[in-house]
Design a protein around this motif. Sequence first.
Motif, PDB file in Angstrom:
ATOM      1  N   CYS A  35       0.807  -1.223   0.000  1.00  0.00           N
ATOM      2  CA  CYS A  35       0.000   0.000   0.000  1.00  0.00           C
ATOM      3  C   CYS A  35       0.841   1.275   0.000  1.00  0.00           C
ATOM      4  O   CYS A  35       0.507   2.240  -0.684  1.00  0.00           O
ATOM      5  CB  CYS A  35      -0.973   0.014   1.169  1.00  0.00           C
ATOM      6  N   GLU A  36       1.907   1.285   0.759  1.00  0.00           N
ATOM      7  CA  GLU A  36       2.695   2.515   0.928  1.00  0.00           C
ATOM      8  C   GLU A  36       3.145   3.137  -0.392  1.00  0.00           C
ATOM      9  O   GLU A  36       2.926   4.339  -0.617  1.00  0.00           O
ATOM     10  CB  GLU A  36       3.891   2.265   1.849  1.00  0.00           C
ATOM     11  N   GLU A  62       1.867   2.920  -3.252  1.00  0.00           N
ATOM     12  CA  GLU A  62       0.726   3.251  -4.110  1.00  0.00           C
ATOM     13  C   GLU A  62       0.088   4.593  -3.754  1.00  0.00           C
ATOM     14  O   GLU A  62      -0.650   5.161  -4.553  1.00  0.00           O
ATOM     15  CB  GLU A  62      -0.331   2.158  -4.042  1.00  0.00           C
ATOM     16  N   CYS A  63       0.363   5.109  -2.573  1.00  0.00           N
ATOM     17  CA  CYS A  63      -0.291   6.338  -2.117  1.00  0.00           C
ATOM     18  C   CYS A  63       0.355   7.563  -2.784  1.00  0.00           C
ATOM     19  O   CYS A  63       1.513   7.873  -2.526  1.00  0.00           O
ATOM     20  CB  CYS A  63      -0.190   6.463  -0.602  1.00  0.00           C
ATOM     21  N   ILE A  69       0.660   7.178   3.716  1.00  0.00           N
ATOM     22  CA  ILE A  69       0.846   5.892   4.381  1.00  0.00           C
ATOM     23  C   ILE A  69       2.299   5.741   4.809  1.00  0.00           C
ATOM     24  O   ILE A  69       3.217   5.993   4.039  1.00  0.00           O
ATOM     25  CB  ILE A  69       0.452   4.728   3.450  1.00  0.00           C
ATOM     26  N   CYS A 119      -4.661   2.251  -2.415  1.00  0.00           N
ATOM     27  CA  CYS A 119      -4.277   1.333  -1.343  1.00  0.00           C
ATOM     28  C   CYS A 119      -5.307   0.228  -1.173  1.00  0.00           C
ATOM     29  O   CYS A 119      -4.961  -0.931  -0.961  1.00  0.00           O
ATOM     30  CB  CYS A 119      -4.037   2.076  -0.035  1.00  0.00           C
ATOM     31  N   CYS A 170      -4.511  -3.906  -1.568  1.00  0.00           N
ATOM     32  CA  CYS A 170      -4.464  -4.593  -0.274  1.00  0.00           C
ATOM     33  C   CYS A 170      -4.962  -6.038  -0.407  1.00  0.00           C
ATOM     34  O   CYS A 170      -6.116  -6.265  -0.760  1.00  0.00           O
ATOM     35  CB  CYS A 170      -5.297  -3.856   0.760  1.00  0.00           C
TER      36      CYS A 170
END
Length: 84
Positions: free
Chosen positions: A15-16, A18-19, A24, A50, A54
């Motif tokens: 996720c990190e 992708e922000c 994140i 995110c 996920c």
Amino acid sequence: MALLITDECINCDVCEPECPNNAISQGEEIYVIDPALCTECVGHYDEPQCQQVCPVDCIPLDPSFVESKEQLQDKYNRIMAVHA
């Protein structure tokens, strides 16, 4: 609304990156989302990235930070102005 990472997070690290707002980051035990930077990807994408990546579906809306699409767009505009 901002998004929230629940304790079901497995720290998979997807996720990190992708922000687009860098909202994140790694918390003490799991990843966390800074509600001041989270726009649910408004201004960047049609859906929160995110949530899309996920694998355990642990990123719901955060009921503590209720915001309309217009408010999220305004937040996006402020964030982009700071980084311009």
